[in-house]
Design a protein around this motif. Sequence first.
Motif, PDB file in Angstrom:
ATOM      1  N   LEU A  49       0.832  -1.200   0.000  1.00 46.60           N
ATOM      2  CA  LEU A  49       0.000   0.000   0.000  1.00 46.60           C
ATOM      3  C   LEU A  49       0.869   1.254   0.000  1.00 46.60           C
ATOM      4  O   LEU A  49       0.589   2.231  -0.716  1.00 46.60           O
ATOM      5  N   ILE A  78       0.632  -1.536 -13.114  1.00 45.29           N
ATOM      6  CA  ILE A  78      -0.278  -2.599 -12.663  1.00 45.29           C
ATOM      7  C   ILE A  78       0.121  -3.944 -13.267  1.00 45.29           C
ATOM      8  O   ILE A  78       0.361  -4.925 -12.550  1.00 45.29           O
ATOM      9  N   ARG A 252     -11.494   3.835 -15.982  1.00 49.60           N
ATOM     10  CA  ARG A 252     -11.673   3.222 -14.667  1.00 49.60           C
ATOM     11  C   ARG A 252     -11.464   1.717 -14.714  1.00 49.60           C
ATOM     12  O   ARG A 252     -11.859   1.005 -13.783  1.00 49.60           O
ATOM     13  N   SER A 253     -10.828   1.207 -15.758  1.00 41.30           N
ATOM     14  CA  SER A 253     -10.562  -0.233 -15.853  1.00 41.30           C
ATOM     15  C   SER A 253      -9.398  -0.463 -16.794  1.00 41.30           C
ATOM     16  O   SER A 253      -9.018   0.429 -17.578  1.00 41.30           O
ATOM     17  N   ALA A 350      -2.098  -4.500  -7.214  1.00 42.84           N
ATOM     18  CA  ALA A 350      -3.529  -4.645  -6.923  1.00 42.84           C
ATOM     19  C   ALA A 350      -4.104  -3.360  -6.331  1.00 42.84           C
ATOM     20  O   ALA A 350      -5.221  -2.941  -6.689  1.00 42.84           O
ATOM     21  N   PHE A 351      -3.360  -2.701  -5.453  1.00 42.57           N
ATOM     22  CA  PHE A 351      -3.826  -1.439  -4.869  1.00 42.57           C
ATOM     23  C   PHE A 351      -3.928  -0.346  -5.941  1.00 42.57           C
ATOM     24  O   PHE A 351      -4.863   0.459  -5.927  1.00 42.57           O
ATOM     25  N   LEU A 353      -4.604  -0.811  -9.077  1.00 44.96           N
ATOM     26  CA  LEU A 353      -5.809  -1.117  -9.846  1.00 44.96           C
ATOM     27  C   LEU A 353      -7.051  -0.653  -9.094  1.00 44.96           C
ATOM     28  O   LEU A 353      -7.978  -0.078  -9.686  1.00 44.96           O
ATOM     29  N   ALA A 354      -7.057  -0.864  -7.774  1.00 40.00           N
ATOM     30  CA  ALA A 354      -8.197  -0.416  -6.965  1.00 40.00           C
ATOM     31  C   ALA A 354      -8.319   1.106  -6.992  1.00 40.00           C
ATOM     32  O   ALA A 354      -9.424   1.652  -7.105  1.00 40.00           O
ATOM     33  N   PHE A 355      -7.185   1.805  -6.890  1.00 43.30           N
ATOM     34  CA  PHE A 355      -7.211   3.267  -6.963  1.00 43.30           C
ATOM     35  C   PHE A 355      -7.795   3.727  -8.292  1.00 43.30           C
ATOM     36  O   PHE A 355      -8.594   4.675  -8.346  1.00 43.30           O
ATOM     37  N   LEU A 357      -9.836   2.125 -10.272  1.00 44.74           N
ATOM     38  CA  LEU A 357     -11.259   1.810 -10.361  1.00 44.74           C
ATOM     39  C   LEU A 357     -12.105   2.803  -9.574  1.00 44.74           C
ATOM     40  O   LEU A 357     -13.211   3.172  -9.984  1.00 44.74           O
ATOM     41  N   VAL A 358     -11.587   3.237  -8.418  1.00 49.51           N
ATOM     42  CA  VAL A 358     -12.376   4.057  -7.502  1.00 49.51           C
ATOM     43  C   VAL A 358     -12.172   5.551  -7.741  1.00 49.51           C
ATOM     44  O   VAL A 358     -13.127   6.333  -7.751  1.00 49.51           O
TER      45      VAL A 358
END
Length: 584
Positions: A49, A78, A252-253, A350-351, A353-355, A357-358
Amino acid sequence: MWMMNAADSNTGLKHKQPTFWELFTPKLVTVFREGYGAGQLRADAIAGLTVAIVALPLSMAIAIASGVSPDRGLFTAIVGGFIVSALGGSRFQIGGPAGAFIVLVAATVAREGVEGLLLATAMSGVMLVAVGYLRLGTYIKFIPYPVTVGFTAGIAVIIFSSQLSEMFGLTLNGKEPGAFLPKLLALAEAAGTLNPSSVAVTALTIGTIVVLKRGRPHWPGMLIAVGLGSIAPALLALPVETIGTRFGGIPRSLPMPALPSLSVDKAISVLPDAVAFTLLGAIESLLSAVVADGMTGRRHRSNCELVAQGFANIGSALFGGICVTGTIARTATNVRAGARGPVSGMLHSAFLLAFMLVAAPLASYIPLAALAGVLAVVAWNMVEKQAFAALMRSSWGDALVLMVTFLLVVFRDLTEGIVVGFALGSVLFIDRMSKSIAVETDRPLVPEDVADTTNGGRHAYEAGDAGDADTVIYRISGAFFFGAASTVGAVLDRIADQRRNFILDCTAVPFLDSTAANVLEGAARKAERAGVKFFITGTTPQMRRMLITHGVRPPHVTYAASVEDAQETLRAEALLPPEPSATS
């Protein structure tokens, strides 16, 4: 020719030749075999993170500076970052887009377009896989230390100059030139278009990073700086260009994987770019792995790491990303954040990718001046200022190689700078070797016996020295230069693991260069962290000056005239067993 031997027969340097599978087993598998539980996962998650927070603004900034959209930098971090950690030969390596590639990537995009860049990246990946499987990664370590310092400093200057237009909000008449001097002339002509708002955002970003690094070094300074640099213009309605106004935001992807456009003509056209990507990627990734080794005391496997870098570049190209390599700053952040193994690098991806997306919509508000400020700090940190100054002081030869490499990278071409620097370093090595050879006349084919009284420097035999299990003595014979430095460094990494005292005898070394001095400096730091007392004996005044210039000085090491003097010092300090009595 050089030789390294042990005065201690119990050092265990004879190793079984590793198999192919042992050499190319990813460190991830090794970590799982050692035992991986909830505690390690928690530590890796925190480290991942932390690195993701650093990588988020940096990946976008590097992509924009490279002439592509910011989302491609995120795709690179990513996809490429995940593959580097999953398949690599280093426990702590973090892969992603790197500032060192900005110059090459931007030139390729300008000449061949984004499709040409993707093809060159994929071809570079195939080359890196081949280099790794052919076990050619070892030869990357033959690059002299002044060359690596020089080309890194040159890249930093080019990166900084590439951000001046964004930092000052300049509007150029036409496209910004790629070459250094024409770029400066074009920027000077556009000085009248300076945007005070852009300057203010850049100053706020740089100032925040510097203040937080000094006052709160564990805080994510770059992310906070970009956040402040985005909030202030939005609240004050400052006229600055943002990611949204220039690129329309970021998706976002991840995109669906697709092969780059391939044709024989296109492949031939981008082949020089692919070769340059391969060379720089190999150097940069192995340098980053060496930095992680120095911080942790572990050792990476070069060829396995290059194979992972190759697959990472292929994967990045399939998803529309740019070149992937090991990143020194993010790898060091990973280690300092308490990572336990490659899982942290996989979680960092992975984090990210989450950032994406959100928080993708928020990225549209980030000013380009703020990202330029981030890259300005990155460029400043890239320059190894202490090493640069030490090389300028160490010898005229090292200073010459350093400056030639640096100037060629800045004013000519990165690959040209590395090749010429390496060639010049090799010529200087031959010159030094020719001056270090002593010719003895009437020397018999078979050495004659010498009387004990004339065999100078003799000391009484100490039985305790031979039976001491806490001391290891090594002798290097021959020129200790950049060609032998990596091999000697590998030996030095092993010998001090189980010993309290280490004596390195350099009596038979005619000279050593700055690369060798840098290796010994790293060995001295590792020995100091492990509580090992490190002696260097038999050095000439010139060698000692070189070593001291590069930081190999007391209290990290102790110099002695001979091995016997070092042993006498240890006995005096009661670090060796007492001398056995005559009756025992």
